[in-house]
Each structure stands twice: as C-alpha cells, then as structure tokens.
Write a protein that holds these residues in place. Structure first.
Motif, PDB file in Angstrom:
ATOM      1  N   SER A   1      -3.647  15.408   2.198  1.00  0.00           N
ATOM      2  CA  SER A   1      -4.580  14.330   1.872  1.00  0.00           C
ATOM      3  C   SER A   1      -5.026  13.663   3.168  1.00  0.00           C
ATOM      4  O   SER A   1      -6.195  13.659   3.502  1.00  0.00           O
ATOM      5  CB  SER A   1      -3.970  13.322   0.900  1.00  0.00           C
ATOM      6  OG  SER A   1      -2.745  12.829   1.398  1.00  0.00           O
ATOM      7  N   LYS A   2      -4.088  13.125   3.925  1.00  0.00           N
ATOM      8  CA  LYS A   2      -4.376  12.525   5.232  1.00  0.00           C
ATOM      9  C   LYS A   2      -3.332  12.995   6.234  1.00  0.00           C
ATOM     10  O   LYS A   2      -2.163  13.116   5.905  1.00  0.00           O
ATOM     11  CB  LYS A   2      -4.314  10.984   5.171  1.00  0.00           C
ATOM     12  CG  LYS A   2      -5.293  10.347   4.233  1.00  0.00           C
ATOM     13  CD  LYS A   2      -6.684  10.412   4.791  1.00  0.00           C
ATOM     14  CE  LYS A   2      -7.633   9.708   3.838  1.00  0.00           C
ATOM     15  NZ  LYS A   2      -9.013  10.011   4.087  1.00  0.00           N
TER      16      LYS A   2
ATOM     17  N   PHE B   1       0.856  -1.187   0.000  1.00  0.00           N
ATOM     18  CA  PHE B   1       0.000   0.000   0.000  1.00  0.00           C
ATOM     19  C   PHE B   1       0.892   1.236   0.000  1.00  0.00           C
ATOM     20  O   PHE B   1       1.789   1.353   0.830  1.00  0.00           O
ATOM     21  CB  PHE B   1      -0.913  -0.003   1.235  1.00  0.00           C
ATOM     22  CG  PHE B   1      -1.884   1.140   1.246  1.00  0.00           C
ATOM     23  CD1 PHE B   1      -3.057   1.069   0.519  1.00  0.00           C
ATOM     24  CD2 PHE B   1      -1.601   2.293   1.958  1.00  0.00           C
ATOM     25  CE1 PHE B   1      -3.957   2.126   0.517  1.00  0.00           C
ATOM     26  CE2 PHE B   1      -2.487   3.356   1.955  1.00  0.00           C
ATOM     27  CZ  PHE B   1      -3.665   3.273   1.232  1.00  0.00           C
TER      28      PHE B   1
ATOM     29  N   VAL C   1       1.643   4.102   1.296  1.00  0.00           N
ATOM     30  CA  VAL C   1       1.373   4.995   2.427  1.00  0.00           C
ATOM     31  C   VAL C   1       1.941   6.382   2.171  1.00  0.00           C
ATOM     32  O   VAL C   1       1.272   7.394   2.404  1.00  0.00           O
ATOM     33  CB  VAL C   1       1.941   4.405   3.736  1.00  0.00           C
ATOM     34  CG1 VAL C   1       1.791   5.392   4.887  1.00  0.00           C
ATOM     35  CG2 VAL C   1       1.254   3.100   4.069  1.00  0.00           C
ATOM     36  N   ASP C   2       3.162   6.459   1.680  1.00  0.00           N
ATOM     37  CA  ASP C   2       3.806   7.764   1.470  1.00  0.00           C
ATOM     38  C   ASP C   2       3.037   8.631   0.483  1.00  0.00           C
ATOM     39  O   ASP C   2       3.067   9.859   0.582  1.00  0.00           O
ATOM     40  CB  ASP C   2       5.244   7.593   0.998  1.00  0.00           C
ATOM     41  CG  ASP C   2       6.142   6.988   2.066  1.00  0.00           C
ATOM     42  OD1 ASP C   2       5.790   7.093   3.264  1.00  0.00           O
ATOM     43  OD2 ASP C   2       7.174   6.405   1.714  1.00  0.00           O
ATOM     44  N   ASP C   3       2.341   8.006  -0.466  1.00  0.00           N
ATOM     45  CA  ASP C   3       1.553   8.767  -1.433  1.00  0.00           C
ATOM     46  C   ASP C   3       0.205   9.208  -0.866  1.00  0.00           C
ATOM     47  O   ASP C   3      -0.419  10.126  -1.386  1.00  0.00           O
ATOM     48  CB  ASP C   3       1.296   7.933  -2.694  1.00  0.00           C
ATOM     49  CG  ASP C   3       2.576   7.604  -3.442  1.00  0.00           C
ATOM     50  OD1 ASP C   3       3.571   8.346  -3.279  1.00  0.00           O
ATOM     51  OD2 ASP C   3       2.587   6.608  -4.183  1.00  0.00           O
ATOM     52  N   CYS C   4      -0.250   8.537   0.171  1.00  0.00           N
ATOM     53  CA  CYS C   4      -1.592   8.794   0.708  1.00  0.00           C
ATOM     54  C   CYS C   4      -1.604   9.629   1.980  1.00  0.00           C
ATOM     55  O   CYS C   4      -2.606  10.265   2.290  1.00  0.00           O
ATOM     56  CB  CYS C   4      -2.289   7.468   0.984  1.00  0.00           C
ATOM     57  SG  CYS C   4      -2.548   6.499  -0.506  1.00  0.00           S
ATOM     58  N   VAL C   5      -0.521   9.609   2.728  1.00  0.00           N
ATOM     59  CA  VAL C   5      -0.472  10.314   4.010  1.00  0.00           C
ATOM     60  C   VAL C   5       0.430  11.535   3.872  1.00  0.00           C
ATOM     61  O   VAL C   5       1.605  11.408   3.561  1.00  0.00           O
ATOM     62  CB  VAL C   5       0.034   9.379   5.136  1.00  0.00           C
ATOM     63  CG1 VAL C   5       0.113  10.131   6.455  1.00  0.00           C
ATOM     64  CG2 VAL C   5      -0.861   8.155   5.253  1.00  0.00           C
ATOM     65  N   SER C   6      -0.146  12.702   4.097  1.00  0.00           N
ATOM     66  CA  SER C   6       0.612  13.951   3.958  1.00  0.00           C
ATOM     67  C   SER C   6       1.580  14.171   5.106  1.00  0.00           C
ATOM     68  O   SER C   6       2.688  14.649   4.906  1.00  0.00           O
ATOM     69  CB  SER C   6      -0.342  15.144   3.919  1.00  0.00           C
ATOM     70  OG  SER C   6      -1.282  14.989   2.902  1.00  0.00           O
TER      71      SER C   6
END
Length: 94
Positions: free
Chosen positions: A87-88, A57, A59-64
């Motif tokens: 983002s998150k 998954f 994570v680095d792309d989804c969690v700011s």
C-alpha cells in the motif's frame, strides 16, 4: 515516469523552478494518473502530526514497509513485481 508502475500515480508537489519535460508516450502507454498538489497549510501538518503522536491514525494498516534507504532498490523491485502486495512504502533516511 519510467519508475512508475503501470496504472500508477505521479503527484507533483509544489512548483518546479524550471520547466519540466518528459516523454508523454510513457503516461499514455502506462495509463498513469498525473496529479498536482500545491502543498498544505501549516495547520494541516500540525493536525497530521497530532494524529500520529496520539496513535489515532492506523499507520500499521496503511504502511506496508518501513525500510532504510539501503533496502530501497530491493523493495522497489518487489513492488514492481507485485504491486498489489504494497500500500505504502516508507524509506527512512536516518
């Protein structure tokens, strides 16, 4: 409701033990999305944990931001000032 940014989303997870009341004017003025979720099944959590442990998954792309709780107020102010930048946001409780 007061902390959610304009056009934000509020998700109620699970069931409250007592009735919940709030000023409906806020979610109309702020154009909020209000959603409910009754939780997931244990196998759903196991699959997510497997994805995270196997690094499948992104994570680095989804969690700011991943920050300690002490930095929470500052990052929430930044998010309020510039919501498109995030983002998150994850707050660590360790």
């Amino acid at each position: 409701m007061e902390e959610v940014a304009f056009t934000g989303r509020v998700v109620y997870i699970g069931y409250a033990k007592e009735p919940v009341a709030y000023e409906t004017r806020l979610f109309v003025q702020k154009e909020l999305d209000i959603m409910g979720s009754r939780n997931a099944l244990p196998e759903d959590f196991r699959r997510v944990i497997q994805l995270l442990e196997s690094h499948q998954f992104p994570v680095d792309d989804c969690v700011s931001s991943i920050l300690p709780i002490e930095e929470g107020p500052e990052v929430l102010r930044s998010w309020s000032d510039n919501p498109a930048r995030f983002s998150k946001i994850m707050i660590r409780l360790d």
